[in-house]
Design an enzyme around this catalytic site. Structure first.
Site, PDB file in Angstrom:
ATOM      1  N   SER A  61       0.286  -4.605  -1.865  1.00  0.00           N
ATOM      2  CA  SER A  61      -0.591  -3.627  -1.432  1.00  0.00           C
ATOM      3  C   SER A  61      -0.759  -1.893  -1.707  1.00  0.00           C
ATOM      4  CB  SER A  61      -1.325  -4.382  -0.975  1.00  0.00           C
ATOM      5  OG  SER A  61      -2.358  -6.546  -1.490  1.00  0.00           O
ATOM      6  N   LYS A  80      -3.522  -0.643  -3.196  1.00  0.00           N
ATOM      7  CA  LYS A  80      -4.573   0.263  -2.914  1.00  0.00           C
ATOM      8  C   LYS A  80      -5.061   1.667  -2.256  1.00  0.00           C
ATOM      9  CE  LYS A  80      -5.754  -5.107  -1.776  1.00  0.00           C
ATOM     10  NZ  LYS A  80      -4.521  -5.483  -2.103  1.00  0.00           N
ATOM     11  N   SER A  84      -6.563  -5.552   2.903  1.00  0.00           N
ATOM     12  CA  SER A  84      -6.588  -5.658   1.601  1.00  0.00           C
ATOM     13  C   SER A  84      -7.228  -6.717   0.717  1.00  0.00           C
ATOM     14  CB  SER A  84      -4.569  -5.937   2.191  1.00  0.00           C
ATOM     15  OG  SER A  84      -3.922  -5.647   1.074  1.00  0.00           O
TER      16      SER A  84
END
Length: 399
Positions: free
Chosen positions: A160, A163, A220
């Protein structure tokens, strides 16, 4: 009598013809005839050669005249073009001179990101037992150097941390995007089956870009990530192309994306060094820095969530941000997949104004990246870069 005269005349004619034939035979000279034929043949040959020479001279003269005409035309055209270029060049010089007089000299534009090189005094942390993560990189932002790390240029899966790049691309395309997105069942059901982390938006819920950006980073949320990708590019695949174009623009050499969420894909990878550079670039923008540096945020009320959704940062829920004396963590993003392990990238500033980014990957438990971060900011950042006597302020839960 008449008949006799006719016969007599006929006999004379016959006799005379015989005499003539005899005379021709007696006068026949074969060599003379050959010589005569040869002379005639030579005369004919000379005549033909004379005709051919005359034709050749005429053709040569015509060809010469044609070539001469072409040369004259080209020279004339060339002179005109040269004169035109000289005139245009003189005009350009005049215009440039006038522009230089009228316009102030512009400073050269800086590249969006200076690619960080390995420092000459790079500190290898591989033997440091205090750092649990197998991969790490500490970037000195001010000097564009990787000053410490563990296998800092090794390929890792970003999970993640992806992101952060999603946030970059969205923020730079926000003016072209719709203002809101309405969630459908198919996407949410697929993400549920993939066990992706989500912000918690529901089917039929309409959410604006600001709430989606916070839903992307703080909890997230893969639901927010895919919604933003569709708004910006129409699909995850097309959005990934924008992500890779941004990597190319930033000069990244070992980073590639296939989706905006960070869900595992063998072709989605980076290195600790380059992930740190992505974080450095993300923090250059005020909006992105605010999102990445927020502890908690409540989304706007919707029919599905009349009181909004309380979003909490997966990083700031584990740290205050000032655990290392003289250092304040200004933003960050955690990540986890089975293939990537637990990872973290964070941006910190010392109370002397020096900025650093620390990235880890591959840890086997979720708290390891946070402990590694605190240790590195406390012990590996040079003491000369921070004032240990001045206390830094803790991050506010309402930040």
């Amino acid at each position: 009598d008449r008949r006799q005269r006719q016969m007599c005349i006929r006999d004379r004619v016959y006799f005379m013809r015989e005499e003539l034939l005899k005379m021709e035979y007696d006068n026949y000279d074969e060599d003379a005839i050959r010589r005569s034929r040869k002379r005639k043949s030579q005369l004919m040959k000379k005549k033909r050669q004379k005709i051919l020479r005359r034709r050749f001279i005429i053709m040569a003269a015509v060809t010469f005249l044609i070539v001469l005409a072409v040369v004259i035309v080209n020279i004339t055209s060339g002179l005109r073009k040269t004169l035109g270029q000289k005139a245009a060049f003189a005009s350009d010089i005049t215009d440039e001179t006038q522009s230089e007089i009228l316009m102030p000299t512009e400073a050269p534009t800086e590249p969006p990101l200076i690619y960080a090189q390995m420092a000459e005094d790079y500190q290898d942390l591989s033997a440091d037992a205090q750092i649990a993560s197998p991969y790490a990189a500490l970037l000195d932002v001010n000097n564009h150097r990787i000053i410490a790390g563990k296998l800092a240029d090794t390929k890792i899966y970003p999970a993640s941390m992806t992101k952060v790049m999603t946030l970059i691309v969205v923020s730079e395309n926000i003016d072209k995007m719709p203002k809101t997105y309405t969630f459908g069942f198919e996407m949410l059901n697929r993400l549920y089956r993939e066990e992706a982390s989500v912000a918690g938006f529901l089917e039929g819920e309409t959410v604006d870009v600001e709430d989606l950006m916070y839903g992307l980073v703080l909890p997230s949320g893969a639901d927010a990530a895919e919604a933003l990708a569709i708004m910006a590019a129409g699909s995850n695949e097309e959005f990934a192309k924008l992500m890779n174009e941004k990597c190319k623009e930033l000069g990244l050499k070992y980073t590639h994306f296939t989706n905006p969420t960070g869900l595992y894909d063998e072709e989605q990878y980076t290195t600790p060094s380059e992930m740190a550079m992505i974080m450095e670039y993300a923090m250059k923008d005020e909006t992105r820095a605010k999102v990445l540096g927020t502890y908690q945020y409540k989304t706007k009320a919707t029919a599905q969530h009349p009181e909004g959704i309380q979003l909490t940062s997966t990083m700031y829920s584990r740290i205050y941000g000032n655990e290392a004396p003289g250092v304040l963590v200004k933003g960050g993003k955690t990540g986890f997949t089975n293939e990537a392990g637990s990872c973290l990238v964070s941006y910190a500033v010392t109370n002397k104004g020096n900025a650093y980014v620390f990235c880890t990957g591959g840890a086997t438990y979720r708290w390891a990246p946070v402990y590694d971060e605190i240790y590195v900011y406390k012990n590996i950042i040079p003491a000369s870069a921070k004032d240990l006597e001045t206390e830094t302020t803790k991050m506010s839960p309402n930040n």
